[in-house]
Design an enzyme around this catalytic site. Structure first.
Site, mmCIF file in Angstrom:
data_model
loop_
_atom_site.group_PDB
_atom_site.id
_atom_site.type_symbol
_atom_site.label_atom_id
_atom_site.label_comp_id
_atom_site.label_asym_id
_atom_site.label_seq_id
_atom_site.Cartn_x
_atom_site.Cartn_y
_atom_site.Cartn_z
ATOM 1 N N GLU A 65 146.343 -5.635 -47.483
ATOM 2 C CA GLU A 65 145.474 -5.322 -46.334
ATOM 3 C C GLU A 65 146.256 -4.458 -45.343
ATOM 4 O O GLU A 65 147.384 -4.792 -44.979
ATOM 5 C CB GLU A 65 145.011 -6.631 -45.672
ATOM 6 C CG GLU A 65 144.352 -6.485 -44.325
ATOM 7 C CD GLU A 65 143.142 -5.552 -44.280
ATOM 8 O OE1 GLU A 65 142.256 -5.671 -45.135
ATOM 9 O OE2 GLU A 65 143.109 -4.684 -43.381
ATOM 10 N N GLN A 66 145.608 -3.393 -44.899
ATOM 11 C CA GLN A 66 146.305 -2.472 -43.986
ATOM 12 C C GLN A 66 146.538 -3.067 -42.588
ATOM 13 O O GLN A 66 147.518 -2.738 -41.926
ATOM 14 C CB GLN A 66 145.532 -1.170 -43.862
ATOM 15 C CG GLN A 66 144.150 -1.321 -43.232
ATOM 16 C CD GLN A 66 143.363 -0.012 -43.193
ATOM 17 O OE1 GLN A 66 143.805 1.002 -43.714
ATOM 18 N NE2 GLN A 66 142.214 -0.040 -42.557
ATOM 19 N N TYR A 109 120.487 -12.199 -31.588
ATOM 20 C CA TYR A 109 120.468 -13.519 -32.227
ATOM 21 C C TYR A 109 121.632 -14.384 -31.766
ATOM 22 O O TYR A 109 122.667 -13.878 -31.332
ATOM 23 C CB TYR A 109 120.418 -13.426 -33.748
ATOM 24 C CG TYR A 109 121.524 -12.700 -34.495
ATOM 25 C CD1 TYR A 109 122.767 -13.282 -34.712
ATOM 26 C CD2 TYR A 109 121.300 -11.447 -35.043
ATOM 27 C CE1 TYR A 109 123.752 -12.628 -35.453
ATOM 28 C CE2 TYR A 109 122.275 -10.786 -35.781
ATOM 29 C CZ TYR A 109 123.501 -11.380 -35.987
ATOM 30 O OH TYR A 109 124.467 -10.736 -36.716
HETATM 31 C C1 FAD Z 1 126.641 -2.333 -37.321
HETATM 32 C C2 FAD Z 1 126.754 -3.081 -38.625
HETATM 33 C C3 FAD Z 1 126.134 -4.322 -38.759
HETATM 34 C C4 FAD Z 1 126.180 -5.020 -40.004
HETATM 35 N N1 FAD Z 1 125.556 -6.221 -40.120
HETATM 36 C C5 FAD Z 1 125.568 -6.873 -41.323
HETATM 37 C C6 FAD Z 1 124.914 -8.139 -41.499
HETATM 38 O O1 FAD Z 1 124.329 -8.692 -40.566
HETATM 39 N N2 FAD Z 1 124.962 -8.736 -42.735
HETATM 40 C C7 FAD Z 1 125.631 -8.170 -43.797
HETATM 41 O O2 FAD Z 1 125.655 -8.744 -44.898
HETATM 42 N N3 FAD Z 1 126.271 -6.969 -43.648
HETATM 43 C C8 FAD Z 1 126.253 -6.316 -42.450
HETATM 44 N N4 FAD Z 1 126.902 -5.132 -42.311
HETATM 45 C C9 FAD Z 1 127.586 -4.542 -43.479
HETATM 46 C C10 FAD Z 1 128.925 -5.196 -43.722
HETATM 47 O O3 FAD Z 1 129.694 -5.207 -42.559
HETATM 48 C C11 FAD Z 1 129.700 -4.443 -44.812
HETATM 49 O O4 FAD Z 1 128.840 -4.087 -45.854
HETATM 50 C C12 FAD Z 1 130.821 -5.337 -45.348
HETATM 51 O O5 FAD Z 1 131.766 -5.584 -44.333
HETATM 52 C C13 FAD Z 1 131.490 -4.677 -46.554
HETATM 53 O O6 FAD Z 1 132.523 -5.512 -47.008
HETATM 54 P P1 FAD Z 1 133.744 -4.905 -47.793
HETATM 55 O O7 FAD Z 1 134.607 -6.057 -48.152
HETATM 56 O O8 FAD Z 1 133.255 -4.010 -48.869
HETATM 57 O O9 FAD Z 1 134.469 -3.931 -46.760
HETATM 58 P P2 FAD Z 1 135.120 -4.266 -45.356
HETATM 59 O O10 FAD Z 1 134.563 -5.509 -44.784
HETATM 60 O O11 FAD Z 1 135.003 -2.994 -44.567
HETATM 61 O O12 FAD Z 1 136.641 -4.545 -45.689
HETATM 62 C C14 FAD Z 1 137.515 -3.524 -46.125
HETATM 63 C C15 FAD Z 1 138.938 -3.979 -45.832
HETATM 64 O O13 FAD Z 1 139.837 -3.046 -46.438
HETATM 65 C C16 FAD Z 1 140.868 -2.731 -45.533
HETATM 66 N N5 FAD Z 1 141.385 -1.404 -45.907
HETATM 67 C C17 FAD Z 1 140.761 -0.221 -45.780
HETATM 68 N N6 FAD Z 1 141.517 0.781 -46.249
HETATM 69 C C18 FAD Z 1 142.666 0.196 -46.721
HETATM 70 C C19 FAD Z 1 143.843 0.715 -47.336
HETATM 71 N N7 FAD Z 1 144.003 2.023 -47.592
HETATM 72 N N8 FAD Z 1 144.839 -0.167 -47.688
HETATM 73 C C20 FAD Z 1 144.684 -1.504 -47.452
HETATM 74 N N9 FAD Z 1 143.594 -2.037 -46.838
HETATM 75 C C21 FAD Z 1 142.593 -1.193 -46.490
HETATM 76 C C22 FAD Z 1 140.195 -2.778 -44.171
HETATM 77 O O14 FAD Z 1 141.134 -2.962 -43.127
HETATM 78 C C23 FAD Z 1 139.277 -3.989 -44.351
HETATM 79 O O15 FAD Z 1 139.919 -5.203 -44.028
HETATM 80 C C24 FAD Z 1 126.877 -4.435 -41.090
HETATM 81 C C25 FAD Z 1 127.533 -3.202 -40.931
HETATM 82 C C26 FAD Z 1 127.464 -2.526 -39.723
HETATM 83 C C27 FAD Z 1 128.165 -1.180 -39.587
#
Ligand code: FAD
Length: 376
Positions: free
Chosen positions: A34-35, A213
């Site tokens: 994790e970055q 909410y």
């Molecule tokens: C305004 C908004 C509201 C939302 N509301 C909802 C909701 O109510 N319900 C819902 O289900 N979804 C919601 N979402 C969507 C949800 O937040 C994302 O789809 C979800 O967080 C994706 O999860 P992920 O694990 O793919 O990525 P992320 O949660 O973005 O995690 C990616 C991780 O990778 C790390 N990372 C990135 N690049 C690197 C690198 N090069 N090296 C090491 N680590 C790295 C980051 O620091 C991060 O910790 C919302 C999104 C937005 C923008």
């Protein structure tokens, strides 16, 4: 798959922690890179529907999530001007029985803190930003911004919408600005001054919407997200400070019940909304993407996080079941792409629960037991 296969997960977000938890339980050696220097409590709420909660139950954190967040008793869609109810869905013992799990609203920081418990602390290596990835002697060499390198047999890109792993796999392709930004605010409920609000309301306007909410079972913290059109996002920053005045101006024509909520906000920030065009290539040789790294969705169905969590359960099942990663990734893509495509389409339409909505296909889905789809 050989249980000695070394698996590196890039990103300790919702998807990365979920897949790591399942793969460890299946006996694989997994490390998450994790970055960030640590998990932080960013100011936003998140909705987790039953399809995601069933996955988190298998990882042993459902109870903690329920104790920390709130199982709202309803979700109400209202017209921006008249306040007329357009759709209402009630959550109770009967709906939990039907969907196989609860509907939950929670602070993102709390969700993350609880989700981190699904792996031993030593699994997550903070301060490890992936900056390079190449093949060396049949394994991957991962290069991190802190100067360290490690070897892994399989790399899972769970590194979000600006995924480095995606860039290595598919080439550089910036995400698409969707022409919308979201005001976000959290405030203590006492600032409502006794004004009563439902647990979860989506106010639908012609070109914008606002969703307040509760985020805690004590109903002492409210989250508001207000999405408005915007011509551009002219900043490299992930968010910018905004204000109650700006938020209220953007929703000035909305019903007085919403005005009462917006008046109670204090700290407001504004976030751009990005997505990507649908792209059905999620994997290569011993490398695979999940969550926002391969299918970021607009947040209008509250489903992006749930999709990352579902991916984690399915990807782990495919790796457990198959003899090699190429086969596993084909099963994973065949199972996930049709479902995610529906969610992407509905999220772009912003039509979920605007009016009468068939919700069973989404909420009743259980990624831990659903039949995996055989690839062509
Ligand atoms: C305004 C908004 C509201 C939302 N509301 C909802 C909701 O109510 N319900 C819902 O289900 N979804 C919601 N979402 C969507 C949800 O937040 C994302 O789809 C979800 O967080 C994706 O999860 P992920 O694990 O793919 O990525 P992320 O949660 O973005 O995690 C990616 C991780 O990778 C790390 N990372 C990135 N690049 C690197 C690198 N090069 N090296 C090491 N680590 C790295 C980051 O620091 C991060 O910790 C919302 C999104 C937005 C923008």
């Amino acid at each position: 798959m050989d249980r000695n296969t070394r698996i590196a997960v890039i990103g300790a977000g919702l998807g990365g922690l979920t897949v790591a938890g399942f793969l460890q339980r299946a006996g694989f050696p997994v490390t998450v890179y994790e970055q960030a220097p640590a998990f932080s409590r960013i100011g936003a709420g998140i909705i987790l529907s039953a399809n995601a909660m069933k996955v988190l139950r298998r990882l042993g954190v459902e109870r903690a999530l329920i104790e920390t967040g709130i199982k709202p008793d309803c979700y109400i869609s209202r017209a921006w001007d008249t306040g007329e109810s357009m759709y209402e869905i009630y959550f109770d013992a009967a709906s939990e029985e039907r969907y196989g799990g609860p509907y939950l609203n929670i602070h993102r920081g709390d969700l993350h803190e609880i989700l981190a418990r699904v792996v031993p602390p030593s699994t997550v290596r903070f301060n490890h930003q992936l900056v390079g990835l190449d093949r060396a002697g049949g394994a991957y060499r991962l290069v991190f911004g802190n100067g360290s390198t490690v070897a892994a047999d399989i790399v899972i890109g769970a590194d979000g919408i600006r995924s480095k792993v995606r860039e290595v796999l598919l080439g550089e392709q910036p995400p698409r600005f969707t022409g919308a930004v979201a005001h976000r605010a959290i405030f203590p409920s006492e600032r409502l001054g006794g004004f009563k609000i439902p647990d979860c309301t989506k106010w639908w306007g012609p070109d914008r919407h606002c969703l307040p909410y509760f985020m805690t079972s004590k109903r002492n913290e409210v989250y508001v997200i207000g999405v408005i059109p915007a011509a551009e996002w002219a900043s490299e920053a992930a968010s910018m400070p905004s204000s109650r005045e700006a938020l209220m101006a953007d929703f000035a024509d909305f019903h007085q019940d919403l005005q009462r909520v917006l008046e109670a906000t204090e700290d407001v920030s504004v976030w751009p909304i990005f997505d990507r065009e649908r792209d059905d290539r999620w994997s290569g040789d011993d490398i695979v993407l999940m969550g926002d790294a391969c299918h970021p969705v607009r947040p209008y169905m509250a489903a992006g996080g749930a999709m990352a969590i579902e991916d984690g359960a399915i990807l782990s099942r495919c790796l457990e079941k198959c003899d090699n990663s190429a086969e596993a990734f084909k099963w994973y893509e065949a199972t996930r792409i049709p479902r995610v495509a529906d969610v992407q389409r509905i999220s772009i339409e912003n039509s979920w629960m605007r009016g009468p909505t068939e919700t069973d296909w989404f909420y009743c889905y259980d990624p831990c037991v659903v039949e995996l789809i055989r690839p062509n």
